[in-house]
Scaffold this motif. Sequence first.
Motif, PDB file in Angstrom:
ATOM      1  N   ARG A  47       0.855  -1.182   0.000  1.00 33.31           N
ATOM      2  CA  ARG A  47       0.000   0.000   0.000  1.00 33.31           C
ATOM      3  C   ARG A  47       0.893   1.235   0.000  1.00 33.31           C
ATOM      4  NH1 ARG A  47      -2.313   1.702   5.833  1.00 33.31           N
ATOM      5  NH2 ARG A  47      -1.952   3.701   4.829  1.00 33.31           N
ATOM      6  N   PRO A  48       0.380   2.367  -0.492  1.00 32.64           N
ATOM      7  CA  PRO A  48       1.187   3.593  -0.516  1.00 32.64           C
ATOM      8  C   PRO A  48       1.294   4.216   0.868  1.00 32.64           C
ATOM      9  CG  PRO A  48      -1.005   4.030  -1.374  1.00 32.64           C
ATOM     10  CD  PRO A  48      -0.933   2.544  -1.149  1.00 32.64           C
ATOM     11  N   LEU A  49       2.338   5.000   1.051  1.00 35.46           N
ATOM     12  CA  LEU A  49       2.534   5.781   2.269  1.00 35.46           C
ATOM     13  C   LEU A  49       2.655   7.250   1.888  1.00 35.46           C
ATOM     14  CD1 LEU A  49       5.137   3.680   4.316  1.00 35.46           C
ATOM     15  CD2 LEU A  49       2.780   4.172   4.978  1.00 35.46           C
ATOM     16  N   PRO A  50       2.189   8.149   2.722  1.00 37.57           N
ATOM     17  CA  PRO A  50       2.324   9.580   2.404  1.00 37.57           C
ATOM     18  C   PRO A  50       3.790  10.011   2.455  1.00 37.57           C
ATOM     19  CG  PRO A  50       1.473   9.287   4.636  1.00 37.57           C
ATOM     20  CD  PRO A  50       1.479   7.927   3.998  1.00 37.57           C
ATOM     21  N   LEU A  51       4.191  10.845   1.520  1.00 42.54           N
ATOM     22  CA  LEU A  51       5.557  11.353   1.492  1.00 42.54           C
ATOM     23  C   LEU A  51       5.845  12.126   2.784  1.00 42.54           C
ATOM     24  CD1 LEU A  51       8.062  11.575  -0.341  1.00 42.54           C
ATOM     25  CD2 LEU A  51       7.140  13.754  -1.160  1.00 42.54           C
ATOM     26  N   GLY A  52       6.972  11.814   3.415  1.00 48.24           N
ATOM     27  CA  GLY A  52       7.324  12.490   4.655  1.00 48.24           C
ATOM     28  C   GLY A  52       6.651  11.909   5.877  1.00 48.24           C
ATOM     29  N   HIS A  53       6.156  10.676   5.791  1.00 49.08           N
ATOM     30  CA  HIS A  53       5.472  10.067   6.940  1.00 49.08           C
ATOM     31  C   HIS A  53       6.432   9.883   8.107  1.00 49.08           C
ATOM     32  CE1 HIS A  53       7.234   6.568   4.820  1.00 49.08           C
ATOM     33  NE2 HIS A  53       7.368   6.064   6.035  1.00 49.08           N
ATOM     34  N   ASP A  54       5.872   9.952   9.308  1.00 42.97           N
ATOM     35  CA  ASP A  54       6.701   9.737  10.497  1.00 42.97           C
ATOM     36  C   ASP A  54       6.736   8.256  10.837  1.00 42.97           C
ATOM     37  OD1 ASP A  54       4.242   9.173  11.697  1.00 42.97           O
ATOM     38  OD2 ASP A  54       4.104  11.125  12.677  1.00 42.97           O
TER      39      ASP A  54
END
Length: 403
Positions: free
Chosen positions: A119-126
């Motif tokens: 699944r995708p992850l948001p850019l800059g995720h913590d």
Amino acid sequence: MPPEVNGVSLGSVGPGSQSALRRDNVRRVVAVLGEQGPSTQAQLTRATGLSAGTVASIVKDLDSSGRVTLTPTTSSGRRALNIHLVDTGHVAVGLDIGRRHVRALVVTPAHEIVADVQRPLPLGHDAETGILAAREVMSKALEDAGRTHSQVLGAGVGLPGPYDPATGRIGSGAILPEWVGIDISEALSAALQVPVHVNNDANLGALAHLGWGDQETGENFVFVKIGTGIGTGLVMDSKLYGGYRGLAGEIGHTIVVEQGLVCRCGNRGCLETVASTSSMLRALAAAPHPPTTTDELVSAALSGDVATRRVVEDAGLSIGKVLGQMASLINPQTILLGGPLSDLGDLLLEPVIRGLLRHTVPEIGGTISVRVSGLRDRAEALGGAVSVLSAADPAELYGPVAV
């Protein structure tokens, strides 16, 4: 009466007895099958160091007890039998956590992939977001595989950056700066509730080829992960080489352009500033129809877009230059290109080879096999699963060891 295992008498079980030696030999054969997957008797003989007769006897006993199956194959032009371990229900999970994605593979000790979820992850995720996503993807993969959490031997996790096993933390300058300073192993273990093996994603890509890839890579090879970052996993004498602190192979921070762009590591002109997927997308920003994702970049290059192909070629030449310098130091037999650009095939491979040949002596460059990894973008997650299977006790994987 002496004790029995699987109906076979153990006789004397002292550490120096024939029965103990037999059990140790069986464990060695089973361990190799668990790490390398289906193998011929000749391959098992080489990998274990046991005699051909001993291996043949062990394989016969394992086949009789139903712990392996045999299938016809061809090895070195001759007919042979591939030995496969029988699935016992245990599984290993391989997790690949990137800047924009997380992927989970569920793998049996017999090297069968029974689930693949991403699944995708948001850019800059913590770190909290990434770890929560990893837990959710792992749960979905286990559900797809029809396995329970209790059957999981462990999770091997690949991260894109300089992971220091001594501290359990990602170093500064990582592609995931929001993760820097966090005890990754502890946080993942708490969230996943299974034993966790963490490593740099390129190292796991190399490990996947040690335990999963074809036999033509040789004992000395380099796996190159080309993505948002660029790193390598080094294998020397069939062992993963991590260096003093496990940080070997960070070629993405080799300087290739004096006074070039400032890199996230703080230096100027690093390879990643001219050859990573991010730098390629940045270079194409002024194009008439600029790609905005790596998938779009690959599609544009394959469809013949002139600007995209030029950027890919320039990146390949730079990567080849650094690999040529590396080859002069370690003299590998094979260099494997992996990561999200794998589908470019020869469009990336050819300039990499030209750059490599230009920056090393013919005696070295002319003997190296450079090719795209057959494991494609699964290599890092597969390496995570291999790291779990390699660390497991064969008796735990497959039940009591027959003698």
